[in-house]
Design a protein around this motif. Structure first.
Motif, PDB file in Angstrom:
ATOM      1  N   LEU A  56      20.694 -13.172  -1.642  1.00 38.07           N
ATOM      2  CA  LEU A  56      19.602 -12.631  -0.839  1.00 38.07           C
ATOM      3  C   LEU A  56      18.758 -11.632  -1.622  1.00 38.07           C
ATOM      4  N   SER A  57      19.411 -10.804  -2.436  1.00 42.48           N
ATOM      5  CA  SER A  57      18.662  -9.799  -3.202  1.00 42.48           C
ATOM      6  C   SER A  57      17.680 -10.463  -4.168  1.00 42.48           C
ATOM      7  N   LYS A  58      18.137 -11.552  -4.825  1.00 38.89           N
ATOM      8  CA  LYS A  58      17.232 -12.249  -5.748  1.00 38.89           C
ATOM      9  C   LYS A  58      16.044 -12.851  -4.999  1.00 38.89           C
ATOM     10  N   GLN A  59      16.334 -13.419  -3.836  1.00 42.14           N
ATOM     11  CA  GLN A  59      15.254 -14.025  -3.064  1.00 42.14           C
ATOM     12  C   GLN A  59      14.274 -12.968  -2.557  1.00 42.14           C
ATOM     13  N   VAL A  60      14.829 -11.821  -2.109  1.00 39.73           N
ATOM     14  CA  VAL A  60      13.954 -10.742  -1.649  1.00 39.73           C
ATOM     15  C   VAL A  60      13.110 -10.212  -2.801  1.00 39.73           C
ATOM     16  N   ALA A  61      13.760 -10.063  -3.997  1.00 38.78           N
ATOM     17  CA  ALA A  61      13.000  -9.603  -5.171  1.00 38.78           C
ATOM     18  C   ALA A  61      11.916 -10.605  -5.549  1.00 38.78           C
ATOM     19  N   LYS A  62      12.250 -11.904  -5.435  1.00 38.60           N
ATOM     20  CA  LYS A  62      11.257 -12.932  -5.739  1.00 38.60           C
ATOM     21  C   LYS A  62      10.095 -12.879  -4.749  1.00 38.60           C
ATOM     22  N   ASP A  63      10.422 -12.726  -3.455  1.00 36.57           N
ATOM     23  CA  ASP A  63       9.370 -12.634  -2.456  1.00 36.57           C
ATOM     24  C   ASP A  63       8.528 -11.365  -2.634  1.00 36.57           C
ATOM     25  N   LYS A  64       9.204 -10.284  -3.027  1.00 37.79           N
ATOM     26  CA  LYS A  64       8.474  -9.045  -3.262  1.00 37.79           C
ATOM     27  C   LYS A  64       7.521  -9.193  -4.438  1.00 37.79           C
ATOM     28  N   LYS A  65       8.017  -9.849  -5.511  1.00 34.54           N
ATOM     29  CA  LYS A  65       7.169 -10.081  -6.676  1.00 34.54           C
ATOM     30  C   LYS A  65       5.984 -10.968  -6.302  1.00 34.54           C
ATOM     31  N   SER A  66       6.246 -11.995  -5.490  1.00 37.00           N
ATOM     32  CA  SER A  66       5.173 -12.867  -5.052  1.00 37.00           C
ATOM     33  C   SER A  66       4.155 -12.100  -4.206  1.00 37.00           C
ATOM     34  N   ALA A  67       4.666 -11.220  -3.343  1.00 35.11           N
ATOM     35  CA  ALA A  67       3.754 -10.418  -2.516  1.00 35.11           C
ATOM     36  C   ALA A  67       2.918  -9.475  -3.379  1.00 35.11           C
ATOM     37  N   GLU A  68       3.546  -8.890  -4.420  1.00 32.13           N
ATOM     38  CA  GLU A  68       2.794  -8.007  -5.309  1.00 32.13           C
ATOM     39  C   GLU A  68       1.743  -8.775  -6.091  1.00 32.13           C
ATOM     40  N   SER A  69       2.096  -9.995  -6.530  1.00 31.08           N
ATOM     41  CA  SER A  69       1.106 -10.802  -7.239  1.00 31.08           C
ATOM     42  C   SER A  69      -0.054 -11.177  -6.320  1.00 31.08           C
ATOM     43  N   LEU A  70       0.279 -11.491  -5.065  1.00 31.95           N
ATOM     44  CA  LEU A  70      -0.785 -11.775  -4.105  1.00 31.95           C
ATOM     45  C   LEU A  70      -1.640 -10.539  -3.848  1.00 31.95           C
ATOM     46  N   LYS A  71      -0.990  -9.383  -3.803  1.00 32.79           N
ATOM     47  CA  LYS A  71      -1.728  -8.142  -3.615  1.00 32.79           C
ATOM     48  C   LYS A  71      -2.655  -7.876  -4.795  1.00 32.79           C
ATOM     49  N   GLU A  72      -2.140  -8.115  -6.016  1.00 32.49           N
ATOM     50  CA  GLU A  72      -2.970  -7.936  -7.206  1.00 32.49           C
ATOM     51  C   GLU A  72      -4.125  -8.927  -7.219  1.00 32.49           C
ATOM     52  N   ARG A  73      -3.834 -10.154  -6.810  1.00 33.16           N
ATOM     53  CA  ARG A  73      -4.894 -11.149  -6.756  1.00 33.16           C
ATOM     54  C   ARG A  73      -5.949 -10.764  -5.708  1.00 33.16           C
ATOM     55  N   CYS A  74      -5.493 -10.221  -4.586  1.00 35.57           N
ATOM     56  CA  CYS A  74      -6.440  -9.765  -3.571  1.00 35.57           C
ATOM     57  C   CYS A  74      -7.306  -8.626  -4.109  1.00 35.57           C
ATOM     58  N   ARG A  75      -6.671  -7.729  -4.881  1.00 35.85           N
ATOM     59  CA  ARG A  75      -7.443  -6.627  -5.463  1.00 35.85           C
ATOM     60  C   ARG A  75      -8.497  -7.156  -6.439  1.00 35.85           C
ATOM     61  N   GLU A  76      -8.092  -8.125  -7.281  1.00 32.84           N
ATOM     62  CA  GLU A  76      -9.048  -8.722  -8.212  1.00 32.84           C
ATOM     63  C   GLU A  76     -10.166  -9.443  -7.466  1.00 32.84           C
ATOM     64  N   ASN A  77      -9.781 -10.161  -6.414  1.00 28.19           N
ATOM     65  CA  ASN A  77     -10.807 -10.849  -5.623  1.00 28.19           C
ATOM     66  C   ASN A  77     -11.747  -9.855  -4.948  1.00 28.19           C
ATOM     67  N   LYS A  78     -11.183  -8.711  -4.548  1.00 24.41           N
ATOM     68  CA  LYS A  78     -12.016  -7.682  -3.923  1.00 24.41           C
ATOM     69  C   LYS A  78     -13.038  -7.136  -4.912  1.00 24.41           C
ATOM     70  N   ILE A  79     -12.556  -6.868  -6.159  1.00 29.36           N
ATOM     71  CA  ILE A  79     -13.475  -6.374  -7.192  1.00 29.36           C
ATOM     72  C   ILE A  79     -14.532  -7.425  -7.508  1.00 29.36           C
ATOM     73  N   LEU A  80     -14.094  -8.698  -7.619  1.00 27.32           N
ATOM     74  CA  LEU A  80     -15.043  -9.777  -7.881  1.00 27.32           C
ATOM     75  C   LEU A  80     -16.048  -9.920  -6.745  1.00 27.32           C
ATOM     76  N   LEU A  81     -15.560  -9.777  -5.513  1.00 24.62           N
ATOM     77  CA  LEU A  81     -16.448  -9.868  -4.359  1.00 24.62           C
ATOM     78  C   LEU A  81     -17.468  -8.724  -4.358  1.00 24.62           C
ATOM     79  N   GLN A  82     -17.028  -7.524  -4.738  1.00 30.13           N
ATOM     80  CA  GLN A  82     -17.953  -6.397  -4.806  1.00 30.13           C
ATOM     81  C   GLN A  82     -19.041  -6.643  -5.843  1.00 30.13           C
ATOM     82  N   ARG A  83     -18.630  -7.173  -7.009  1.00 29.72           N
ATOM     83  CA  ARG A  83     -19.623  -7.467  -8.042  1.00 29.72           C
ATOM     84  C   ARG A  83     -20.591  -8.554  -7.581  1.00 29.72           C
ATOM     85  N   GLN A  84     -20.029  -9.610  -6.986  1.00 29.68           N
ATOM     86  CA  GLN A  84     -20.895 -10.678  -6.506  1.00 29.68           C
ATOM     87  C   GLN A  84     -21.824 -10.188  -5.398  1.00 29.68           C
ATOM     88  N   THR A  85     -21.304  -9.308  -4.533  1.00 34.75           N
ATOM     89  CA  THR A  85     -22.147  -8.752  -3.474  1.00 34.75           C
ATOM     90  C   THR A  85     -23.281  -7.917  -4.060  1.00 34.75           C
TER      91      THR A  85
END
Length: 367
Positions: A205-234
């Protein structure tokens, strides 16, 4: 032929430099157009990329900040361990109190939880009475108590030793129960499976939770990058929109206003022609109404009457003007002439009265 190639190469290098600067400072509100218009500022930012990170911190300060964060994380882990253990023990005591009200509890287990509760309470009181080095030691103690006074309330030593011997097993049992509950919450479909199988799956369970946490952090980072890209495009979209609005204003002012005069002239001619047509129509209607209302003989008679009335009106107006001239000449003489005129009018009335009386007398005498 060599000159265009060198220009293309320099342009490509400039574009690459602009992209590197924008990537190194994502939080800055900059565009490639700003960098191309300010080459020295672009060169300064390119030099700063060797000394600062993307957030603007210098490398030395970033290293010190990382060390401080590591130290803070270590102290936080220690505090969380002690706080987690304390909260777990409190949960065990609360569950025991609830269970004691619903079922019969063996005396030894009752003694175990009572001893643990007293020990936790005494430890909390001692900690409150023994402040750490970060607080002022000159502050007076609560009610004048010292830690030694509270330690006297500890349970018997043999009960404490029994509690300490049983505590690891009870704590492990309680934590195992919580872990299985967490496993069933994370995977509800595993709730009806055996305890051994749950314990086996709990190891992963710990490995799976760590994997899900890492995936959530990567999604969060991707959202941040998309936010910056959206601001530039806007920002780019807004700048292009402003340019389009300015171009549209130019088209309206420079082109539409030029033909506005001709358009107004055509409209004026149209309205003039329309008004003339309406007037002719009104005259035609008036003639038709006259023809329907009056005969030719009546019209000629009305014309003669009109001519006679107009001539009479002209004569009366001339007479009025002559009288007004005479009256104006009389008014020049002043108040003395006014009194004389009144006397003249009185005499005229008396003469008329006597002539009437004489006429009446003559008629009566003839009879």
């Amino acid at each position: 032929m060599s000159c265009p190639e060198s220009n293309i190469t320099s342009l490509e290098k400039g574009d690459i430099l602009h992209q590197q600067v924008l990537a190194s400072f994502p939080l800055c509100d900059l565009t490639e157009e700003d960098l191309s218009q300010n080459p020295q500022f672009c060169k300064l930012l390119s030099t700063l990329t060797q000394h600062v990170d993307s957030t603007g911190l210098t490398l030395t300060l970033k290293t010190e900040l990382e060390k401080a964060e590591q130290k803070l994380q270590s102290q936080r882990r220690n505090w969380l361990q002690s706080q987690g253990l304390f909260q777990t023990l409190k949960e065990m005591i609360q569950e025991h109190c609830v269970k004691k009200h619903h079922s019969i509890v063996p005396p030894d287990r009752n003694m175990f939880y009572e001893t643990m509760e007293k020990c936790l309470l005494v430890a909390r009181c001692v900690r409150m009475l023994d402040p750490s080095d970060t607080t002022e030691k000159e502050l007076p103690n609560i009610l004048g108590l010292e830690p030694e006074h509270v330690l006297q309330l500890m349970p018997l030593e043999k009960n404490v030793q029994r509690m300490k011997q049983s505590l690891p097993h009870e704590l492990e049992k309680h934590l195992k129960k919580k872990c299985l509950s967490l496993l069933c919450y994370y995977h509800p479909e595993w709730e009806n499976e055996s305890e051994n199988l749950k314990c086996t799956k709990l190891m992963h369970l710990s490995k799976q939770v760590a994997k899900d946490k890492k995936s959530a952090e990567s999604l969060k980072e991707r959202c941040r990058e998309n936010k910056i890209l959206l601001q530039r495009q806007t920002q780019l979209y807004l700048s292009e929109l402003v340019k389009c609005i300015k171009l549209l204003q130019t088209l309206i002012l420079d082109h539409r206003l030029k033909i506005q005069t001709d358009l107004d002239k055509k409209k004026l001619e149209y309205f003039e022609g329309k008004c003339e047509l309406v007037l002719q129509k009104i005259k035609t209607e008036m003639v038709e109404i006259q023809l329907d209302t009056y005969t030719p003989d009546a019209i000629s008679a009305h014309r003669k009457i009109r001519e006679k009335l107009e001539s009479e009106l002209k004569f009366r107006q001339e007479e009025k003007q002559s009288v007004e001239l005479k009256l104006a000449s009389f008014e020049i003489l002043g108040k003395e002439f006014q009194a004389l005129a009144e006397e003249y009018g009185r005499l005229r009335r008396e003469i008329e009265m006597k002539n009437w009386a004489l006429k009446e007398f003559t008629q009566f005498s003839n009879k």
